[in-house]
Design an enzyme around this catalytic site. Structure first.
Site, PDB file in Angstrom:
ATOM      1  N   GLU A  79      -6.260   9.373   8.381  1.00 16.19           N
ATOM      2  CA  GLU A  79      -4.876   9.251   8.885  1.00 16.19           C
ATOM      3  C   GLU A  79      -4.736   9.934  10.252  1.00 16.19           C
ATOM      4  O   GLU A  79      -3.962   9.508  11.094  1.00 16.19           O
ATOM      5  CB  GLU A  79      -3.881   9.866   7.897  1.00 16.19           C
ATOM      6  N   TYR A 100      -0.499   8.527  -2.719  1.00 14.85           N
ATOM      7  CA  TYR A 100      -0.358   8.384  -4.171  1.00 14.85           C
ATOM      8  C   TYR A 100      -1.498   9.048  -4.937  1.00 14.85           C
ATOM      9  O   TYR A 100      -1.339   9.427  -6.090  1.00 14.85           O
ATOM     10  CB  TYR A 100      -0.369   6.897  -4.558  1.00 14.85           C
ATOM     11  N   GLY A 101      -2.645   9.149  -4.298  1.00 14.47           N
ATOM     12  CA  GLY A 101      -3.893   9.493  -4.997  1.00 14.47           C
ATOM     13  C   GLY A 101      -3.931  10.887  -5.603  1.00 14.47           C
ATOM     14  O   GLY A 101      -4.828  11.217  -6.372  1.00 14.47           O
ATOM     15  N   CYS A 123      -3.759  -0.820  -2.389  1.00 12.52           N
ATOM     16  CA  CYS A 123      -4.026   0.567  -2.782  1.00 12.52           C
ATOM     17  C   CYS A 123      -4.839   0.607  -4.081  1.00 12.52           C
ATOM     18  O   CYS A 123      -4.428   0.062  -5.104  1.00 12.52           O
ATOM     19  CB  CYS A 123      -2.697   1.286  -2.965  1.00 12.52           C
ATOM     20  N   ASN A 124      -5.972   1.270  -4.028  1.00 12.51           N
ATOM     21  CA  ASN A 124      -6.820   1.390  -5.222  1.00 12.51           C
ATOM     22  C   ASN A 124      -6.126   2.158  -6.344  1.00 12.51           C
ATOM     23  O   ASN A 124      -6.280   1.835  -7.512  1.00 12.51           O
ATOM     24  CB  ASN A 124      -8.123   2.111  -4.873  1.00 12.51           C
ATOM     25  N   CYS A 131     -11.078   3.411  -1.840  1.00 12.78           N
ATOM     26  CA  CYS A 131      -9.813   3.804  -1.217  1.00 12.78           C
ATOM     27  C   CYS A 131      -9.757   3.053   0.100  1.00 12.78           C
ATOM     28  O   CYS A 131     -10.754   3.007   0.842  1.00 12.78           O
ATOM     29  CB  CYS A 131      -9.785   5.315  -0.981  1.00 12.78           C
ATOM     30  N   THR A 132      -8.618   2.467   0.397  1.00 12.16           N
ATOM     31  CA  THR A 132      -8.528   1.582   1.571  1.00 12.16           C
ATOM     32  C   THR A 132      -8.686   2.306   2.897  1.00 12.16           C
ATOM     33  O   THR A 132      -8.849   1.664   3.935  1.00 12.16           O
ATOM     34  CB  THR A 132      -7.181   0.837   1.579  1.00 12.16           C
ATOM     35  N   ASP A 140       0.844  -1.188   0.000  1.00  8.60           N
ATOM     36  CA  ASP A 140       0.000   0.000   0.000  1.00  8.60           C
ATOM     37  C   ASP A 140       0.880   1.238   0.000  1.00  8.60           C
ATOM     38  O   ASP A 140       2.059   1.180   0.332  1.00  8.60           O
ATOM     39  CB  ASP A 140      -0.903   0.011   1.230  1.00  8.60           C
ATOM     40  N   SER A 141       0.296   2.364  -0.390  1.00  6.19           N
ATOM     41  CA  SER A 141       1.035   3.630  -0.376  1.00  6.19           C
ATOM     42  C   SER A 141       1.378   4.041   1.060  1.00  6.19           C
ATOM     43  O   SER A 141       2.319   4.771   1.286  1.00  6.19           O
ATOM     44  CB  SER A 141       0.201   4.723  -1.036  1.00  6.19           C
TER      45      SER A 141
END
Lengths: 246, 246
Positions: free
Chosen positions: B150, B39-40, B70-71, B180-181, B7-8
């Protein structure tokens, strides 16, 4: 003279704007590390590494000095960057504190520092401000304001909810250090939240005044500006157009 | 069997959690690219490069398959990653769409996809869902929810203001793809906003069900889990402790 302006992303455009409004240089080379933005949630070693890599980027340009617009980089990487650079490197923390004194703020005044987690955790602002004799210093990490500004939200309900979240238990300060280059874009809302009472310290204005105090001279002509990014540079140029006209 | 979860940053922990709750593997190796998160907001070429570098990271571990939690990476980098990896690589988009069908959602239903800017701009969800015959698809970039999660905000005024900002003009959907996770952590608030009506599609649950459908078997024992990060790994381990117990 050609100045480099380095930032983790778009935030440093508020510093570039001050350099456009008060021209001290003929050319501005702006570099935003948009591929790795934001820095303020990251570890000190990572931030130092990214700062050193920025020096490598500017090796391709013949700059006369570098301004690290990013407070987080200024807090952690300035000494390491100065060691490897062949030109002077300025951060924004020292100028910010210099501006605080310059504005004649009382040593008993309540000073609030707002910045990213990394900047606050570095304690750089807190230590240096205390050294100047200021007695009432409060530091608050307000990192969620960064993506909100990146989204282009400079006022309204979302921002108000966020300011309420961060500031609800805080007495109105006499001065607020905007310890992140994104924050000048929401300075009005921050000031409003505290009934327009606090004096706000803005990194861009502070660095310009600081350089003038060092003997740099005001030029008659607006500098040319080139924008580079580690990620999609078009995106950054679009943001620049919008922000620089705010 | 040993699975890699990439994942990012911390978001993929919601996928790891599903793999802990429904054990399909003996060991989980989690890698978060926290030095470059998120990343998004970044460019497709950058995201592909980061995906390929994750494959390099996992070369040090003898993994049997890799799940890209990560999507955003799933949307852009999956094919490139599959080309260089010596093991199967699964994303979360295909399983999410598979889950949508599996839940028997009507082809006339209103489907809302929420995700980062990059994921939405890739149009991967939109195109693949349309291919399945769904007719009413709406895609919305809701990237500011990521830093809020976060920060550990899973409910309350800030989140409500943000949901209002994003959803105020949207009719209650029948199903929402949490693209999105990070979003499973605020699933309850999102569902509440829409009066608990929509069915929510969760990447972690979807990938587990998808792997089961492919013939992977449920194991009797919770897997062991190792956590790695490109930045301060302690930080990620602290978040993991908190999130995995949510």
């Amino acid at each position: 003279m050609r100045v480099g302006v380095f930032d983790s992303g778009a935030g440093g455009l508020t510093v570039a704007k001050s350099l456009l409004q008060t021209p001290l240089f003929d050319e501005i080379i702006y570099y935003g590390d948009t591929a790795r933005v934001p820095y303020g949630i990251k570890d000190s070693n990572t931030i130092i590494r990214y700062g050193l890599e920025a020096i490598e980027f500017f090796n391709n340009f013949d700059i006369d000095l570098l301004i690290t617009a990013c407070n987080t980089v200024s807090a952690y990487a300035l000494n390491d960057m100065r060691e490897v650079a062949s030109y002077p490197v300025y951060g924004v923390i020292e100028p910010g504190i210099w501006a605080l004194e310059k504005k004649g703020i009382n040593k008993d005044a309540n000073i609030l520092i707002i910045a990213t987690r990394a900047t606050i955790n570095s304690k750089r602002y807190q230590i240096e401000i205390a050294k100047k004799g200021f007695k009432n210093i409060m530091a608050l990490q307000t990192g969620m304001l960064v993506p909100i500004v990146e989204e282009g939200i400079f006022e309204g309900k979302v921002l108000e909810a966020m300011l309420e979240y961060y500031f609800k238990d805080i007495a109105t300060p006499d001065a607020i250090i905007l310890g992140c280059t994104h924050f000048p874009l929401i300075a009005k809302s921050i000031k409003n939240f505290f009934h327009n009472k606090p004096i706000l310290i803005h990194s861009g204005e502070a660095i310009v005044e600081y350089l003038l105090s060092l003997g740099y001279k005001k030029l008659p002509k607006t500098p040319s500006m080139q924008i580079y990014a580690s990620d999609n540079v078009k995106n950054l140029r679009t943001i620049a157009k919008k922000w620089l006209s705010q």
